[in-house]
Design a protein around this motif. Structure first.
Motif, mmCIF file in Angstrom:
data_model
loop_
_atom_site.group_PDB
_atom_site.id
_atom_site.type_symbol
_atom_site.label_atom_id
_atom_site.label_comp_id
_atom_site.label_asym_id
_atom_site.label_seq_id
_atom_site.Cartn_x
_atom_site.Cartn_y
_atom_site.Cartn_z
ATOM 1 N N THR A 58 0.857 -1.188 0.000
ATOM 2 C CA THR A 58 0.000 0.000 0.000
ATOM 3 C C THR A 58 0.892 1.237 0.000
ATOM 4 O O THR A 58 2.118 1.136 0.030
ATOM 5 C CB THR A 58 -0.924 0.045 1.242
ATOM 6 N N ASN A 59 0.272 2.399 0.006
ATOM 7 C CA ASN A 59 1.056 3.636 -0.043
ATOM 8 C C ASN A 59 1.371 4.198 1.334
ATOM 9 O O ASN A 59 2.274 5.027 1.472
ATOM 10 C CB ASN A 59 0.316 4.691 -0.870
ATOM 11 N N LYS A 60 0.645 3.743 2.375
ATOM 12 C CA LYS A 60 0.849 4.300 3.714
ATOM 13 C C LYS A 60 0.247 3.382 4.760
ATOM 14 O O LYS A 60 -0.407 2.375 4.434
ATOM 15 C CB LYS A 60 0.211 5.687 3.818
ATOM 16 N N GLY A 88 -3.290 1.835 4.646
ATOM 17 C CA GLY A 88 -3.596 2.288 3.293
ATOM 18 C C GLY A 88 -4.776 1.554 2.678
ATOM 19 O O GLY A 88 -4.928 0.337 2.812
ATOM 20 N N LYS A 117 -0.229 -5.692 5.494
ATOM 21 C CA LYS A 117 0.078 -4.613 4.555
ATOM 22 C C LYS A 117 1.427 -3.970 4.866
ATOM 23 O O LYS A 117 1.749 -3.720 6.025
ATOM 24 C CB LYS A 117 -1.030 -3.563 4.583
ATOM 25 N N HIS A 120 4.348 -0.886 3.400
ATOM 26 C CA HIS A 120 4.443 0.354 2.624
ATOM 27 C C HIS A 120 5.874 0.877 2.710
ATOM 28 O O HIS A 120 6.667 0.412 3.553
ATOM 29 C CB HIS A 120 3.443 1.391 3.144
#
Length: 387
Positions: A78-80, A83, A150, A152
């Motif tokens: 994910t981006n963050k 996310g 997840k 990032h």
């Protein structure tokens, strides 16, 4: 009517085309380790290090039977933190992935010693629940319950304490797999709704912290055992006076054990993560430093001493019992059919203090040694600032 039917057909054809394009792209585009982006390569290298350490030294992380490297896992980029926007999703240790339309095998170097890695198509309905903004949970793939996790870029390049890729993964995977049947936190029994915030409780807690600090600096099993004996006396007395606080021990068991495996992995791999960690040298503070920082209004809130600190006291007790040659891991294994023993219960049994009442006379020498009067003053500060 004809126009609307034609529009519906066109939309349907477009969706099928996108689906086919996505499936084909996943199957045939960037299917080697070297073709993946830098973040995904870094993640797989770290996963390789984790798996190698479990393969070679699982007994130093927990025991020979807990093999996280064999557990099913989905890793979602994910981006963050938390996310929502999903990038790639990789699957390991899930059976029957090779024959699935929505998966593609990623060829990884032999040097990584990874099991087969598969990438899921973004249209794989089995992973739809992983689009929710949660860092981890479970889903079902091929009739197998699988943890998803997840990751990032920040987690791999400049992580916050305890939220680097390996530490956070090992902690939550331990909850998911090893502690699946543990009942210490059943129905919230590890939480204290109205925590007893009085100066005597905090002062006795300060004595416990002082004993733990001294034990953490020792390499002598005999010295550590004596300090743990005194710690158990103080803890017995505190629960004798306020039995509702016993829920602290359940947090120590469930969260302290998950934190323990983070610290064991850090030790095994030459990292700096340890009890009450800091990012900079000396890479940790003592329990009494934390206690005094909070009492003096310099850090956190008194609420930190009510539950969060139990992650640290629980893991510290386990690390100390290791050094003192006190067996505890088999005893702490908890399930619905057989209750486990918390760290505190193990120490009570080891020192034959089960059911033994503790009076003030027994505690007076320990209180005097650790300046109980000053701890009472610090305890009053904690009460005054909202503890």
């Amino acid at each position: 009517m004809k126009k609307s039917k034609k529009a519906i057909v066109c939309i349907g054809v477009a969706l099928v085309a996108v689906l086919l394009l996505t499936i084909l792209s996943n199957k045939f585009y960037r299917t080697t380790f070297e073709s993946l982006n830098e973040t995904d390569q870094r993640m797989l290298r770290e996963l390789s290090t984790i798996y190698t350490n479990f393969e070679k030294s699982s007994d130093k992380l927990w025991d020979k039977d807990y093999r996280f490297d064999k557990e099913p896992l989905v890793l979602i980029g994910t981006n963050k933190d938390r996310g929502f926007w999903r990038r790639e999703a990789y699957v390991v240790n899930v059976p029957q992935m090779e024959s699935n339309l929505f998966t593609a095998e990623i060829k990884t170097p032999d040097s990584l010693r990874l099991p087969k890695v598969y990438r899921l198509s973004r249209f794989d309905v089995r992973a739809l629940s992983a689009w929710f903004p949660a860092n981890f949970s479970t889903l079902t793939i091929n009739d197998t319950e699988v943890m998803y996790y997840k990751y990032h870029p920040k987690m791999l390049n400049d992580p916050d304490l305890y939220f680097d890729f390996a530490s956070f993964l090992l902690h939550e995977a331990f909850h998911t797999y090893k502690q699946k049947e543990w009942t210490y936190d059943l129905n919230g029994s590890d939480h204290i709704v109205d925590y007893l915030a009085n100066k005597e409780n905090y002062a006795l807690m300060g004595v416990e912290f002082s004993l733990l600090d001294q034990a953490m600096t020792s390499n002598s099993p005999e010295t550590i055992q004596q300090l743990l004996y005194d710690w158990t006396l103080v803890r017995n007395y505190r629960y004798q006076k306020w039995p509702q606080l016993i829920a602290e021990t359940k947090t120590e068991a469930i969260e302290g054990s998950a934190r323990y495996i983070e610290y064991r992995y850090s030790q095994l791999t030459g990292g700096n993560l340890t009890v009450l960690a800091l990012k900079e040298k000396p890479y940790h503070i003592t329990f009494m430093q934390a206690f005094n920082y909070i009492a003096n209004g310099e850090a956190y809130s008194p609420s930190f001493l009510q539950r969060d600190i139990r992650y640290e006291t629980g893991s510290a007790l386990e690390l100390l019992m290791d050094k003192a040659n006190i067996a505890w891991k088999e005893a702490i294994e908890d399930r619905s059919t057989q209750r486990g023993k918390t760290q505190y219960e193990t120490l009570k049994a080891y020192f034959k203090l089960d059911g033994a009442a503790v009076d003030e006379l027994q505690l007076n020498p320990i209180k005097a040694k650790y300046d109980y009067e000053n701890l009472l003053r610090q305890g009053q500060k904690l009460v005054s600032i909202g503890g």
